[in-house]
Write a protein that holds these residues in place. Structure first.
Motif, PDB file in Angstrom:
ATOM      1  N   LYS A 100      42.158  35.054  53.035  1.00  0.00           N
ATOM      2  CA  LYS A 100      42.952  36.277  52.926  1.00  0.00           C
ATOM      3  C   LYS A 100      42.118  37.376  52.294  1.00  0.00           C
ATOM      4  CE  LYS A 100      46.549  33.899  54.183  1.00  0.00           C
ATOM      5  NZ  LYS A 100      47.033  33.954  55.523  1.00  0.00           N
ATOM      6  N   LEU A 101      42.289  38.594  52.791  1.00  0.00           N
ATOM      7  CA  LEU A 101      41.649  39.768  52.207  1.00  0.00           C
ATOM      8  C   LEU A 101      42.712  40.610  51.523  1.00  0.00           C
ATOM      9  CD1 LEU A 101      39.246  41.218  54.921  1.00  0.00           C
ATOM     10  CD2 LEU A 101      38.634  40.105  52.801  1.00  0.00           C
ATOM     11  N   VAL A 102      42.376  41.137  50.371  1.00  0.00           N
ATOM     12  CA  VAL A 102      43.231  42.092  49.681  1.00  0.00           C
ATOM     13  C   VAL A 102      42.379  43.316  49.408  1.00  0.00           C
ATOM     14  CG1 VAL A 102      44.638  42.549  47.653  1.00  0.00           C
ATOM     15  CG2 VAL A 102      44.581  40.244  48.623  1.00  0.00           C
ATOM     16  N   VAL A 103      42.844  44.453  49.899  1.00  0.00           N
ATOM     17  CA  VAL A 103      42.113  45.704  49.718  1.00  0.00           C
ATOM     18  C   VAL A 103      42.929  46.570  48.775  1.00  0.00           C
ATOM     19  CG1 VAL A 103      41.109  47.711  50.855  1.00  0.00           C
ATOM     20  CG2 VAL A 103      41.201  45.522  52.051  1.00  0.00           C
ATOM     21  N   GLY A 104      42.368  46.826  47.606  1.00  0.00           N
ATOM     22  CA  GLY A 104      43.020  47.692  46.634  1.00  0.00           C
ATOM     23  C   GLY A 104      42.609  49.124  46.875  1.00  0.00           C
ATOM     24  N   CYS A 105      43.254  50.021  46.177  1.00  0.00           N
ATOM     25  CA  CYS A 105      42.909  51.419  46.320  1.00  0.00           C
ATOM     26  C   CYS A 105      43.065  52.093  44.964  1.00  0.00           C
ATOM     27  CB  CYS A 105      43.787  52.090  47.361  1.00  0.00           C
ATOM     28  SG  CYS A 105      43.223  53.752  47.740  1.00  0.00           S
ATOM     29  N   ALA A 106      42.027  52.778  44.552  1.00  0.00           N
ATOM     30  CA  ALA A 106      42.055  53.442  43.243  1.00  0.00           C
ATOM     31  C   ALA A 106      42.812  54.769  43.275  1.00  0.00           C
ATOM     32  CB  ALA A 106      40.626  53.684  42.774  1.00  0.00           C
ATOM     33  N   ALA A 107      43.081  55.282  44.463  1.00  0.00           N
ATOM     34  CA  ALA A 107      43.769  56.565  44.571  1.00  0.00           C
ATOM     35  C   ALA A 107      45.232  56.434  44.161  1.00  0.00           C
ATOM     36  CB  ALA A 107      43.677  57.080  46.002  1.00  0.00           C
ATOM     37  N   GLY A 122      49.039  56.636  44.232  1.00  0.00           N
ATOM     38  CA  GLY A 122      50.018  56.639  45.299  1.00  0.00           C
ATOM     39  C   GLY A 122      49.622  55.826  46.523  1.00  0.00           C
ATOM     40  N   ALA A 123      48.395  55.368  46.591  1.00  0.00           N
ATOM     41  CA  ALA A 123      47.938  54.575  47.735  1.00  0.00           C
ATOM     42  C   ALA A 123      48.395  53.128  47.551  1.00  0.00           C
ATOM     43  CB  ALA A 123      46.436  54.636  47.870  1.00  0.00           C
ATOM     44  N   THR A 124      48.606  52.439  48.648  1.00  0.00           N
ATOM     45  CA  THR A 124      49.077  51.057  48.580  1.00  0.00           C
ATOM     46  C   THR A 124      47.956  50.074  48.867  1.00  0.00           C
ATOM     47  OG1 THR A 124      49.720  51.114  50.902  1.00  0.00           O
ATOM     48  CG2 THR A 124      51.405  51.692  49.305  1.00  0.00           C
ATOM     49  N   ARG A 125      48.165  48.857  48.346  1.00  0.00           N
ATOM     50  CA  ARG A 125      47.232  47.778  48.674  1.00  0.00           C
ATOM     51  C   ARG A 125      47.496  47.330  50.096  1.00  0.00           C
ATOM     52  NH1 ARG A 125      47.262  42.965  44.492  1.00  0.00           N
ATOM     53  NH2 ARG A 125      48.456  42.247  46.253  1.00  0.00           N
ATOM     54  N   ARG A 126      46.491  46.719  50.681  1.00  0.00           N
ATOM     55  CA  ARG A 126      46.634  46.186  52.031  1.00  0.00           C
ATOM     56  C   ARG A 126      46.086  44.774  52.034  1.00  0.00           C
ATOM     57  NH1 ARG A 126      44.746  48.838  57.749  1.00  0.00           N
ATOM     58  NH2 ARG A 126      46.560  48.070  58.853  1.00  0.00           N
ATOM     59  N   ASP A 127      46.739  43.888  52.790  1.00  0.00           N
ATOM     60  CA  ASP A 127      46.241  42.517  52.865  1.00  0.00           C
ATOM     61  C   ASP A 127      46.277  42.041  54.302  1.00  0.00           C
ATOM     62  OD1 ASP A 127      48.849  40.448  52.948  1.00  0.00           O
ATOM     63  OD2 ASP A 127      49.251  42.438  52.137  1.00  0.00           O
ATOM     64  N   GLY A 128      45.424  41.051  54.565  1.00  0.00           N
ATOM     65  CA  GLY A 128      45.340  40.507  55.908  1.00  0.00           C
ATOM     66  C   GLY A 128      44.644  39.162  55.895  1.00  0.00           C
ATOM     67  N   GLU A 129      44.602  38.549  57.062  1.00  0.00           N
ATOM     68  CA  GLU A 129      43.973  37.239  57.232  1.00  0.00           C
ATOM     69  C   GLU A 129      42.736  37.385  58.098  1.00  0.00           C
ATOM     70  OE1 GLU A 129      44.902  32.905  59.272  1.00  0.00           O
ATOM     71  OE2 GLU A 129      46.460  34.410  59.183  1.00  0.00           O
ATOM     72  N   ILE A 130      41.656  36.731  57.691  1.00  0.00           N
ATOM     73  CA  ILE A 130      40.433  36.750  58.489  1.00  0.00           C
ATOM     74  C   ILE A 130      40.622  35.805  59.675  1.00  0.00           C
ATOM     75  CG2 ILE A 130      37.977  36.183  58.527  1.00  0.00           C
ATOM     76  CD1 ILE A 130      37.920  37.022  55.562  1.00  0.00           C
ATOM     77  N   VAL A 131      40.540  36.365  60.885  1.00  0.00           N
ATOM     78  CA  VAL A 131      40.754  35.577  62.096  1.00  0.00           C
ATOM     79  C   VAL A 131      39.486  35.449  62.929  1.00  0.00           C
ATOM     80  CG1 VAL A 131      43.222  36.085  62.201  1.00  0.00           C
ATOM     81  CG2 VAL A 131      41.609  37.591  63.379  1.00  0.00           C
ATOM     82  N   GLY A 132      38.424  36.146  62.520  1.00  0.00           N
ATOM     83  CA  GLY A 132      37.174  36.048  63.259  1.00  0.00           C
ATOM     84  C   GLY A 132      35.983  36.406  62.402  1.00  0.00           C
ATOM     85  N   LEU A 133      34.886  35.687  62.635  1.00  0.00           N
ATOM     86  CA  LEU A 133      33.619  35.949  61.945  1.00  0.00           C
ATOM     87  C   LEU A 133      32.599  36.424  62.965  1.00  0.00           C
ATOM     88  CD1 LEU A 133      33.355  32.733  59.728  1.00  0.00           C
ATOM     89  CD2 LEU A 133      34.171  34.989  59.033  1.00  0.00           C
ATOM     90  N   HIS A 134      31.717  37.311  62.537  1.00  0.00           N
ATOM     91  CA  HIS A 134      30.668  37.795  63.421  1.00  0.00           C
ATOM     92  C   HIS A 134      29.307  37.219  63.059  1.00  0.00           C
ATOM     93  CE1 HIS A 134      33.022  40.818  65.664  1.00  0.00           C
ATOM     94  NE2 HIS A 134      33.811  40.684  64.617  1.00  0.00           N
ATOM     95  N   HIS A 135      29.230  36.540  61.913  1.00  0.00           N
ATOM     96  CA  HIS A 135      27.986  35.911  61.451  1.00  0.00           C
ATOM     97  C   HIS A 135      28.297  34.493  60.988  1.00  0.00           C
ATOM     98  CE1 HIS A 135      25.975  39.789  61.565  1.00  0.00           C
ATOM     99  NE2 HIS A 135      26.996  40.295  60.918  1.00  0.00           N
ATOM    100  N   GLU A 136      27.447  33.555  61.345  1.00  0.00           N
ATOM    101  CA  GLU A 136      27.671  32.147  60.986  1.00  0.00           C
ATOM    102  C   GLU A 136      27.702  31.910  59.486  1.00  0.00           C
ATOM    103  OE1 GLU A 136      25.326  29.233  62.952  1.00  0.00           O
ATOM    104  OE2 GLU A 136      25.576  30.162  64.913  1.00  0.00           O
ATOM    105  N   ASP A 137      27.039  32.762  58.709  1.00  0.00           N
ATOM    106  CA  ASP A 137      27.012  32.556  57.260  1.00  0.00           C
ATOM    107  C   ASP A 137      28.236  33.130  56.543  1.00  0.00           C
ATOM    108  OD1 ASP A 137      26.460  35.250  57.440  1.00  0.00           O
ATOM    109  OD2 ASP A 137      24.612  35.161  56.263  1.00  0.00           O
ATOM    110  N   GLY A 138      29.184  33.698  57.287  1.00  0.00           N
ATOM    111  CA  GLY A 138      30.431  34.187  56.695  1.00  0.00           C
ATOM    112  C   GLY A 138      30.336  35.567  56.079  1.00  0.00           C
TER     113      GLY A 138
END
Length: 78
Positions: free
Chosen positions: A8-15, A17-33
């Protein structure tokens, strides 16, 4: 930064009034992650190519003992 499929990714925001955003990693572009990642965002259910910034955190999910490398997980998922 290294991730596996299903983490899971959680993206915070220092601004103010801005909201956090979260999501699930469903694909990798590099074998090392390493970035970028294909992320399914929880608020839109859309999948986007994502380059994490300094305000991004990864929550690693539990994996079976045989899943030792990000590349092995990506190959098993594809």
């Amino acid at each position: 930064m290294q991730a596996h499929i299903g983490d899971k990714l959680v993206v915070g925001c220092a601004a103010t009034g801005a909201t956090r955003r979260d999501g699930e990693i469903v694909g990798l572009h590099h074998e090392d992650g390493t970035p970028p990642y294909d992320v399914r965002w929880s608020d839109t259910d859309q999948i986007w190519l994502f380059f994490p910034g300094p305000d991004t955190r990864i929550r690693h999910v539990d994996r079976p003992p045989d899943a030792t490398s990000p590349g092995a997980v990506a190959a098993a998922e594809v």
